[in-house]
Motif scaffolding. Sequence first.
Motif, PDB file in Angstrom:
ATOM      1  N   TYR A 322      40.542  -7.069 -24.679  1.00  0.00           N
ATOM      2  CA  TYR A 322      40.418  -6.220 -23.276  1.00  0.00           C
ATOM      3  C   TYR A 322      39.629  -6.934 -22.385  1.00  0.00           C
ATOM      4  O   TYR A 322      40.167  -6.621 -21.149  1.00  0.00           O
ATOM      5  CB  TYR A 322      39.966  -4.626 -23.785  1.00  0.00           C
ATOM      6  N   VAL A 323      38.659  -7.478 -22.493  1.00  0.00           N
ATOM      7  CA  VAL A 323      37.750  -7.936 -21.730  1.00  0.00           C
ATOM      8  C   VAL A 323      38.618  -9.060 -20.913  1.00  0.00           C
ATOM      9  O   VAL A 323      38.578  -9.427 -19.754  1.00  0.00           O
ATOM     10  CB  VAL A 323      36.347  -8.463 -22.232  1.00  0.00           C
ATOM     11  N   ALA A 324      39.233  -9.955 -21.741  1.00  0.00           N
ATOM     12  CA  ALA A 324      40.022 -11.217 -21.176  1.00  0.00           C
ATOM     13  C   ALA A 324      40.976 -10.509 -20.284  1.00  0.00           C
ATOM     14  O   ALA A 324      41.350 -11.091 -19.200  1.00  0.00           O
ATOM     15  CB  ALA A 324      40.672 -11.731 -22.350  1.00  0.00           C
ATOM     16  N   HIS A 325      41.527  -9.769 -20.602  1.00  0.00           N
ATOM     17  CA  HIS A 325      42.814  -8.703 -19.736  1.00  0.00           C
ATOM     18  C   HIS A 325      42.253  -8.616 -18.387  1.00  0.00           C
ATOM     19  O   HIS A 325      42.817  -8.879 -17.367  1.00  0.00           O
ATOM     20  CB  HIS A 325      43.421  -7.693 -20.436  1.00  0.00           C
ATOM     21  N   ILE A 326      41.035  -7.729 -18.421  1.00  0.00           N
ATOM     22  CA  ILE A 326      40.269  -7.246 -17.044  1.00  0.00           C
ATOM     23  C   ILE A 326      39.912  -8.754 -16.499  1.00  0.00           C
ATOM     24  O   ILE A 326      40.009  -8.742 -15.045  1.00  0.00           O
ATOM     25  CB  ILE A 326      39.057  -6.392 -17.649  1.00  0.00           C
ATOM     26  N   ARG A 327      39.488  -9.700 -16.957  1.00  0.00           N
ATOM     27  CA  ARG A 327      39.036 -10.705 -16.269  1.00  0.00           C
ATOM     28  C   ARG A 327      40.364 -11.187 -15.595  1.00  0.00           C
ATOM     29  O   ARG A 327      40.291 -11.686 -14.475  1.00  0.00           O
ATOM     30  CB  ARG A 327      38.624 -12.047 -17.206  1.00  0.00           C
ATOM     31  N   ASP A 328      41.644 -11.363 -16.270  1.00  0.00           N
ATOM     32  CA  ASP A 328      42.628 -11.886 -15.567  1.00  0.00           C
ATOM     33  C   ASP A 328      43.200 -11.036 -14.163  1.00  0.00           C
ATOM     34  O   ASP A 328      43.523 -11.517 -13.457  1.00  0.00           O
ATOM     35  CB  ASP A 328      43.803 -11.872 -16.714  1.00  0.00           C
ATOM     36  N   ILE A 329      43.152  -9.754 -14.530  1.00  0.00           N
ATOM     37  CA  ILE A 329      43.318  -9.017 -13.380  1.00  0.00           C
ATOM     38  C   ILE A 329      42.520  -9.289 -12.185  1.00  0.00           C
ATOM     39  O   ILE A 329      42.767  -9.236 -11.062  1.00  0.00           O
ATOM     40  CB  ILE A 329      43.093  -7.275 -13.848  1.00  0.00           C
ATOM     41  N   THR A 389      33.776  -3.181  -5.532  1.00  0.00           N
ATOM     42  CA  THR A 389      34.164  -2.421  -6.733  1.00  0.00           C
ATOM     43  C   THR A 389      35.340  -1.531  -6.408  1.00  0.00           C
ATOM     44  O   THR A 389      36.232  -1.347  -7.333  1.00  0.00           O
ATOM     45  CB  THR A 389      32.809  -1.414  -7.009  1.00  0.00           C
ATOM     46  N   MET A 390      35.405  -1.114  -5.380  1.00  0.00           N
ATOM     47  CA  MET A 390      36.616  -0.331  -4.889  1.00  0.00           C
ATOM     48  C   MET A 390      37.988  -1.321  -4.993  1.00  0.00           C
ATOM     49  O   MET A 390      38.925  -0.854  -5.540  1.00  0.00           O
ATOM     50  CB  MET A 390      36.513   0.204  -3.363  1.00  0.00           C
ATOM     51  N   ARG A 391      37.773  -2.458  -4.434  1.00  0.00           N
ATOM     52  CA  ARG A 391      38.834  -3.462  -4.795  1.00  0.00           C
ATOM     53  C   ARG A 391      39.288  -3.720  -6.012  1.00  0.00           C
ATOM     54  O   ARG A 391      40.271  -3.576  -6.520  1.00  0.00           O
ATOM     55  CB  ARG A 391      38.462  -4.767  -3.933  1.00  0.00           C
ATOM     56  N   GLY A 392      38.181  -3.719  -6.892  1.00  0.00           N
ATOM     57  CA  GLY A 392      38.429  -4.238  -8.305  1.00  0.00           C
ATOM     58  C   GLY A 392      39.076  -2.838  -9.000  1.00  0.00           C
ATOM     59  O   GLY A 392      40.176  -2.970  -9.946  1.00  0.00           O
ATOM     60  N   TYR A 393      38.931  -1.611  -8.529  1.00  0.00           N
ATOM     61  CA  TYR A 393      39.307  -0.414  -9.213  1.00  0.00           C
ATOM     62  C   TYR A 393      40.839  -0.388  -8.832  1.00  0.00           C
ATOM     63  O   TYR A 393      41.780   0.132  -9.596  1.00  0.00           O
ATOM     64  CB  TYR A 393      38.707   0.786  -8.657  1.00  0.00           C
ATOM     65  N   VAL A 394      41.052  -0.676  -7.706  1.00  0.00           N
ATOM     66  CA  VAL A 394      42.503  -0.861  -7.090  1.00  0.00           C
ATOM     67  C   VAL A 394      43.444  -1.663  -8.010  1.00  0.00           C
ATOM     68  O   VAL A 394      44.424  -1.357  -8.453  1.00  0.00           O
ATOM     69  CB  VAL A 394      42.750  -1.244  -5.574  1.00  0.00           C
ATOM     70  N   ALA A 395      42.815  -2.781  -8.132  1.00  0.00           N
ATOM     71  CA  ALA A 395      43.735  -3.924  -8.816  1.00  0.00           C
ATOM     72  C   ALA A 395      43.617  -3.575 -10.299  1.00  0.00           C
ATOM     73  O   ALA A 395      44.870  -3.608 -10.822  1.00  0.00           O
ATOM     74  CB  ALA A 395      42.679  -5.059  -8.752  1.00  0.00           C
ATOM     75  N   PHE A 396      42.846  -2.693 -11.073  1.00  0.00           N
ATOM     76  CA  PHE A 396      42.946  -2.415 -12.225  1.00  0.00           C
ATOM     77  C   PHE A 396      44.197  -1.129 -12.272  1.00  0.00           C
ATOM     78  O   PHE A 396      45.065  -1.343 -13.128  1.00  0.00           O
ATOM     79  CB  PHE A 396      41.723  -1.646 -12.492  1.00  0.00           C
ATOM     80  N   LEU A 397      44.112  -0.266 -11.309  1.00  0.00           N
ATOM     81  CA  LEU A 397      45.134   0.667 -11.391  1.00  0.00           C
ATOM     82  C   LEU A 397      46.703   0.185 -11.129  1.00  0.00           C
ATOM     83  O   LEU A 397      47.377   0.732 -11.670  1.00  0.00           O
ATOM     84  CB  LEU A 397      45.085   1.827 -10.254  1.00  0.00           C
ATOM     85  N   GLU A 398      46.796  -1.045 -10.357  1.00  0.00           N
ATOM     86  CA  GLU A 398      48.106  -1.453 -10.178  1.00  0.00           C
ATOM     87  C   GLU A 398      48.446  -2.469 -11.396  1.00  0.00           C
ATOM     88  O   GLU A 398      49.641  -2.486 -11.370  1.00  0.00           O
ATOM     89  CB  GLU A 398      47.914  -2.340  -8.729  1.00  0.00           C
ATOM     90  N   LYS A 399      47.329  -3.002 -11.979  1.00  0.00           N
ATOM     91  CA  LYS A 399      47.871  -4.104 -12.646  1.00  0.00           C
ATOM     92  C   LYS A 399      47.676  -4.071 -14.309  1.00  0.00           C
ATOM     93  O   LYS A 399      48.420  -4.785 -15.140  1.00  0.00           O
ATOM     94  CB  LYS A 399      47.159  -5.478 -12.329  1.00  0.00           C
TER      95      LYS A 399
END
Length: 402
Positions: A322-329, A389-399
């Motif tokens: 899961y950490v690897a998936h988050i890193r990729d996002i 952090t806000m940008r990272g949260y947006v990326a997570f929700l989208e990807k």
Amino acid sequence: ADIQPGDKIYAVNMNKCLVMYQIGKKPMKDGMNILGAHIDSPRIDVKQNPLYEDSNIAYLDTHYYGGVKKYQWVAIPLALHGVVVKKDGTTVEVNVGDNEDDPVFFISDLLIHLAGEQMDKKASKVIEGEAMDLIIGNIPVKDKDKDAVTAGVLKILKDTYDFEEEDFLSAELEIVPAGKAREAGLDRSMILAYGQDDRVCAYTSARAVLEVGGTITDRTACCILVDKEEIGSVGATGMQSRFFENMTAELMELMGEYSELNLRRCLTNSAMLSSDVSAGYDPAYASCFEKKNSAFLGNGMVFNKFTGSRGKSGSNDANAEYVAHIRDIMDSSDVVFQTAELGKVDVGGGGTIAYIMALYGMNVIDCGVAVLNMHAPWEATSKADVYETMRGYVAFLEKASF
């Protein structure tokens, strides 16, 4: 109900927690992308029978809430916020101390000239919990021999808010530092404010859900804002309650997708960022940190693979996959991030709501903003970290699709 991808739905629980959904293209059983933060912060609460007078000073008796260094809360201006609910159900809002024209309150401390014995005490004992009573008045009412100052305070409360002393029994009044958030540093690079643990992550999480509003995501985007984390996520409004689970079931029912199995699949297949702050590296207290695994102000959003204390006790330890998936996002979205742990091994520790959500079998990792002075009346963050952090949260929700 005719619910379509892109629709926005929210539910409120007891005016203390909130869940927001933006419906995605895929069925709910395929899982959601969830941001979860808490909106309570360490503070001082007013007791149910609080008002008393001693030596011509009127006080409110208190009980502190969450992990605080008690000595930090004395001799500073304080504000009073909350609600008083009368027997007929009428709710009176109380907000005193933050407007420029408002009076403020305070908890007294012993003058240094007489504090020799006090200064020899351990920091945890310098200010005792039962001594943290709020000073709220000093003018006595004329022609009253006993509790004359208290009588004057009660008259003000009656005239201003129309409630009686007995109404304190059904009140929830909170004492917090008085004053607005301020820019900090000559370069205005930081934010100094009360309650950034965890409202800085609650704000960025809610903002992220609104930011993705212009696009329809593959998976349903969800934001959870909950109460009571600072005292163990307990109660009907804490993360341990079934509010989130129940609301997700209600939503799936409206969409024609509900079954107990589909709900379980939805929760298990979801991915979550537990949106909570991390300890920022403080050079003044470098001995408490392990520098290679610390979060630095200005270095972007922070991921904590694990929290807990001692041997990771009480931790949600995120899976490497899961950490690897988050890193990729994050890398594919050009989000600046760092990884950290909460101080040196055996020095201390802490927890979040991550382990509670992980009980559903979903993948969860803690991430948010690095904070200096965590749990102090005034906490400090980097503006750049908040934005990233806000940008990272947006990326997570989208990807996120793990």
